[in-house]
Scaffold this motif. Sequence first.
Motif, short mmCIF file in Angstrom:
data_model
loop_
_atom_site.label_atom_id
_atom_site.label_comp_id
_atom_site.label_asym_id
_atom_site.label_seq_id
_atom_site.Cartn_x
_atom_site.Cartn_y
_atom_site.Cartn_z
N ARG A 40 -32.11 -9.84 -20.49
CA ARG A 40 -33.37 -9.23 -20.05
C ARG A 40 -33.76 -8.10 -20.99
NH1 ARG A 40 -34.02 -6.70 -14.07
NH2 ARG A 40 -33.77 -8.92 -13.54
N TYR A 41 -32.77 -7.49 -21.62
CA TYR A 41 -33.02 -6.30 -22.44
C TYR A 41 -32.88 -6.53 -23.93
CZ TYR A 41 -32.25 -4.35 -17.79
OH TYR A 41 -32.31 -4.09 -16.44
N LEU A 42 -32.14 -7.56 -24.34
CA LEU A 42 -31.91 -7.82 -25.76
C LEU A 42 -32.26 -9.26 -26.10
CD1 LEU A 42 -28.46 -6.05 -26.36
CD2 LEU A 42 -30.74 -5.16 -26.89
N ASP A 43 -32.90 -9.46 -27.24
CA ASP A 43 -33.25 -10.80 -27.72
C ASP A 43 -32.21 -11.29 -28.74
OD1 ASP A 43 -35.69 -10.60 -26.29
OD2 ASP A 43 -36.58 -9.50 -27.98
N GLY A 44 -32.23 -12.58 -28.99
CA GLY A 44 -31.47 -13.14 -30.09
C GLY A 44 -29.98 -13.27 -29.85
N LEU A 45 -29.55 -13.24 -28.60
CA LEU A 45 -28.13 -13.37 -28.30
C LEU A 45 -27.73 -14.84 -28.20
CD1 LEU A 45 -27.75 -10.65 -25.51
CD2 LEU A 45 -27.14 -10.45 -27.93
N PRO A 46 -26.48 -15.19 -28.50
CA PRO A 46 -26.03 -16.57 -28.32
C PRO A 46 -26.22 -17.02 -26.87
CG PRO A 46 -24.42 -15.31 -29.56
CD PRO A 46 -25.42 -14.32 -29.06
N GLU A 47 -26.43 -18.30 -26.68
CA GLU A 47 -26.69 -18.84 -25.34
C GLU A 47 -25.58 -18.45 -24.36
OE1 GLU A 47 -28.55 -20.57 -22.29
OE2 GLU A 47 -29.38 -20.44 -24.31
N ALA A 48 -24.32 -18.51 -24.81
CA ALA A 48 -23.19 -18.22 -23.92
C ALA A 48 -23.11 -16.75 -23.52
CB ALA A 48 -21.89 -18.64 -24.60
N TRP A 49 -23.85 -15.88 -24.21
CA TRP A 49 -23.82 -14.45 -23.90
C TRP A 49 -24.91 -14.04 -22.90
CZ3 TRP A 49 -22.58 -10.62 -28.36
CH2 TRP A 49 -21.55 -11.12 -29.18
N ARG A 50 -25.95 -14.84 -22.77
CA ARG A 50 -27.18 -14.37 -22.15
C ARG A 50 -27.06 -14.08 -20.66
NH1 ARG A 50 -31.27 -18.56 -25.37
NH2 ARG A 50 -30.71 -17.79 -27.46
N ALA A 51 -26.17 -14.77 -19.97
CA ALA A 51 -26.05 -14.58 -18.52
C ALA A 51 -25.13 -13.43 -18.14
CB ALA A 51 -25.55 -15.87 -17.87
N VAL A 52 -24.44 -12.86 -19.10
CA VAL A 52 -23.53 -11.74 -18.81
C VAL A 52 -24.35 -10.57 -18.27
CG1 VAL A 52 -21.90 -10.08 -19.78
CG2 VAL A 52 -21.89 -12.45 -20.58
N THR A 53 -23.90 -9.98 -17.16
CA THR A 53 -24.65 -8.88 -16.56
C THR A 53 -24.24 -7.54 -17.15
OG1 THR A 53 -23.08 -8.46 -14.77
CG2 THR A 53 -24.77 -10.15 -14.38
N ILE A 54 -25.08 -6.56 -16.95
CA ILE A 54 -24.78 -5.19 -17.40
C ILE A 54 -23.51 -4.69 -16.72
CG2 ILE A 54 -25.61 -2.82 -17.45
CD1 ILE A 54 -27.13 -4.75 -19.32
#
Length: 485
Positions: free
Chosen positions: A116-130
């Motif tokens: 939600r806050y950072l673009d361009g992350l690998p697909e496997a990283w995107r669902a990790v919560t703060i």
Amino acid sequence: MRIARRNRIFPISLLLAALLPFSAFAQKAETPAERTDRAVQAFVTQYRVPGAQVAVVKDGAIVFSRAYGKANVALDVPATKQNVFTLASITKAFTGLAAMQAVEAGKLDLSAPVSRYLDGLPEAWRAVTIRQLLSHMSGLPDTNRAPTVDSNAEEAWRWTLAQPVYFAPGERFHYCQTNYTLIQRVLNRLYGRSEDAMVGEAQIAAAGMVRTRYGDARDLIVGKGPDYQFVRSTPAASGVLEQRYPVSLPFHRASNGLASTAEDVARWIIALEQGKLLEPKQIETMWTPAAFNDGKPGQWGMGWTILPRGAGHRAVGMTGGARSAFYLYPEDDVAVVILTNLVGSYPEDEIDRIATYWAPGLRITGVPALRIALDDAGYDRAVQVAGNIAKKDPAQRWNEAELNDWGYRLLHSGRPRDGLEIMKLVVALFPRSGNAEDSLGEAYAINGDIRQSIVHYRRSLALDPANTHATQQIERLEKKSSAEN
């Protein structure tokens, strides 16, 4: 019948005793400050710590502050309360507080995915919560393993992005510096700062931390001496003291970039307690252990570790680089800060003992109580003493991970025999744990007993057939034994 009195000489000592208050002859009880000083002196001597600072906060005030030893061994410069020490991973507690300030401001949602806050992350990283980033439950690859982590940030980050994840987010714990680089970049984007700007500057200023700053061994930091480490040819060797030069590039400084004094850290704790940095509701969120996917709580809140300390008591805080630590005891209005310049001194192991001097109601149980008792009784009695503690406190539940971590600290800080005894205890308490048997196998190997090491690695494999580490170690040790025979 009246007895005639004899003439006699009255001893001068008895005459003085009659004239002086009884308390003058009674042994004077040590004050908390005297007990603290004695405990720190013993710690500094036992671990050959070149220099250290200690500060104690009680009821919102610094009640003890003292420096010990040398800030610079080569130049024979005594340590003072003004010297600056490396905080290392204590920095994560500052980053966690900065994240909670963003939550309080309505800018950050702990349950939101990092994407939600950072673009361009690998697909496997995107669902990790703060929340998972702050509590080390992300499963992401660790940028600390990148070959250029201390020399080229861009290359190190590209390397990290290309690595596979270790596990699904929230599945288990994995201490990982990548988590805090992401938090650093999230916070900086929220506040319109450059990507790798420092995130704790506002709280440092608000707390009046006049000697605290971000930097590493390449920066000129007033009052900062070298870091040291004993380099040992074997774990049992006394070791040769060498200087260390820690490097922390800007993209890495939300994890380990701060240097400070014990008094400055104490001022920061006081400011937090007084509500100058965060509202009470957010403080409790910060100090609440995050839960794994199965609902079980971990030991990390938002940048802070949370450890139970007897019924209704907690220790919350952080350690750094095996050389610095602080714990705050919220229910007892006490905090203890110990900073040293020796990697491998593990001052966190001394804090609980000191805290009890200032908080009589703090009843230490579990691993901290065992540590204090074994320092006095000897580590060869670990199983017996642990049994005695459990009898006195039927509600006591031993934590395998905490005991295991303690054993490894001893194994690798010049006390391999003591570490072996703790690993024996872990196996006695957790006889069905393949990890406990694996650790005991390693402890025997470090102590030079190859035969017993192989025995326990095989027991580990029997309990956990997927333990490839045990398989590799058995093969290595059998080759070594054949070569020696």
